[in-house]
Motif scaffolding. Structure first.
Motif, PDB file in Angstrom:
ATOM      1  N   GLU A  44       0.954  -1.215  -0.081  1.00  0.00           N
ATOM      2  CA  GLU A  44      -0.077   0.158  -0.077  1.00  0.00           C
ATOM      3  C   GLU A  44       0.842   1.318  -0.011  1.00  0.00           C
ATOM      4  O   GLU A  44       0.534   2.054  -0.619  1.00  0.00           O
ATOM      5  CB  GLU A  44      -1.059   0.082   1.201  1.00  0.00           C
ATOM      6  N   MET A  45       1.909   1.168   0.788  1.00  0.00           N
ATOM      7  CA  MET A  45       2.839   2.401   0.756  1.00  0.00           C
ATOM      8  C   MET A  45       3.492   2.480  -0.612  1.00  0.00           C
ATOM      9  O   MET A  45       3.570   3.785  -1.211  1.00  0.00           O
ATOM     10  CB  MET A  45       4.083   2.107   1.891  1.00  0.00           C
ATOM     11  N   ASP A  47       2.412   1.799  -3.388  1.00  0.00           N
ATOM     12  CA  ASP A  47       1.148   2.073  -4.317  1.00  0.00           C
ATOM     13  C   ASP A  47       1.067   3.742  -4.227  1.00  0.00           C
ATOM     14  O   ASP A  47       0.979   4.458  -5.180  1.00  0.00           O
ATOM     15  CB  ASP A  47       0.003   1.428  -4.066  1.00  0.00           C
ATOM     16  N   ASP A  48       1.051   4.187  -2.878  1.00  0.00           N
ATOM     17  CA  ASP A  48       0.591   5.377  -2.604  1.00  0.00           C
ATOM     18  C   ASP A  48       1.978   6.239  -3.142  1.00  0.00           C
ATOM     19  O   ASP A  48       1.688   7.379  -3.816  1.00  0.00           O
ATOM     20  CB  ASP A  48       0.442   5.869  -1.328  1.00  0.00           C
ATOM     21  N   ARG A  49       3.214   6.082  -3.159  1.00  0.00           N
ATOM     22  CA  ARG A  49       4.313   6.637  -3.538  1.00  0.00           C
ATOM     23  C   ARG A  49       4.306   6.727  -4.911  1.00  0.00           C
ATOM     24  O   ARG A  49       4.565   7.855  -5.337  1.00  0.00           O
ATOM     25  CB  ARG A  49       5.578   5.833  -3.025  1.00  0.00           C
ATOM     26  N   ASP A  51       1.568   6.738  -6.864  1.00  0.00           N
ATOM     27  CA  ASP A  51       0.564   7.544  -7.208  1.00  0.00           C
ATOM     28  C   ASP A  51       1.227   9.109  -7.139  1.00  0.00           C
ATOM     29  O   ASP A  51       0.725  10.016  -7.825  1.00  0.00           O
ATOM     30  CB  ASP A  51      -0.687   7.261  -6.423  1.00  0.00           C
ATOM     31  N   GLU A  52       1.870   9.223  -6.048  1.00  0.00           N
ATOM     32  CA  GLU A  52       2.205  10.427  -5.825  1.00  0.00           C
ATOM     33  C   GLU A  52       3.022  11.192  -6.746  1.00  0.00           C
ATOM     34  O   GLU A  52       3.088  12.021  -7.156  1.00  0.00           O
ATOM     35  CB  GLU A  52       2.892  10.561  -4.277  1.00  0.00           C
TER      36      GLU A  52
END
Length: 84
Positions: A44-45, A47-49, A51-52
């Motif tokens: 999840e981390m 994926d978030d990075r 996306d950012e």
């Protein structure tokens, strides 16, 4: 589902089960559940990075430049420490 372990791992598991008073199956279940939760958190981390970076909210840095600056700061700290 069957899981096969190397003899040394199975021996360590049996020893831990004996010392803790818990069944080997319970120890394996708890360990695997913790591992899977950690993998999901890391995924999840990441994926978030991603996306950012993809959205432009975060700019990627050059890896070589980062490590060069890190080495330089380390050398400066060592030089300060050695000059005392």
């Amino acid at each position: 589902m069957e899981v096969h372990f190397k003899p040394e791992t199975e021996s360590r598991l049996a020893e831990l089960a004996s010392k803790s008073g818990r069944a080997p199956d319970d120890l394996v279940e708890d360990a695997l559940a913790g591992y899977l939760a950690e993998v999901a958190e890391v995924r999840e981390m990441l994926d978030d990075r991603y996306d950012e970076i993809k959205s432009g909210r975060v700019k990627p840095i050059d890896g070589e430049a980062f490590f060069d600056s890190l080495r330089q700061r380390e050398n400066e700290l060592l030089a300060k420490r050695n000059s005392k």
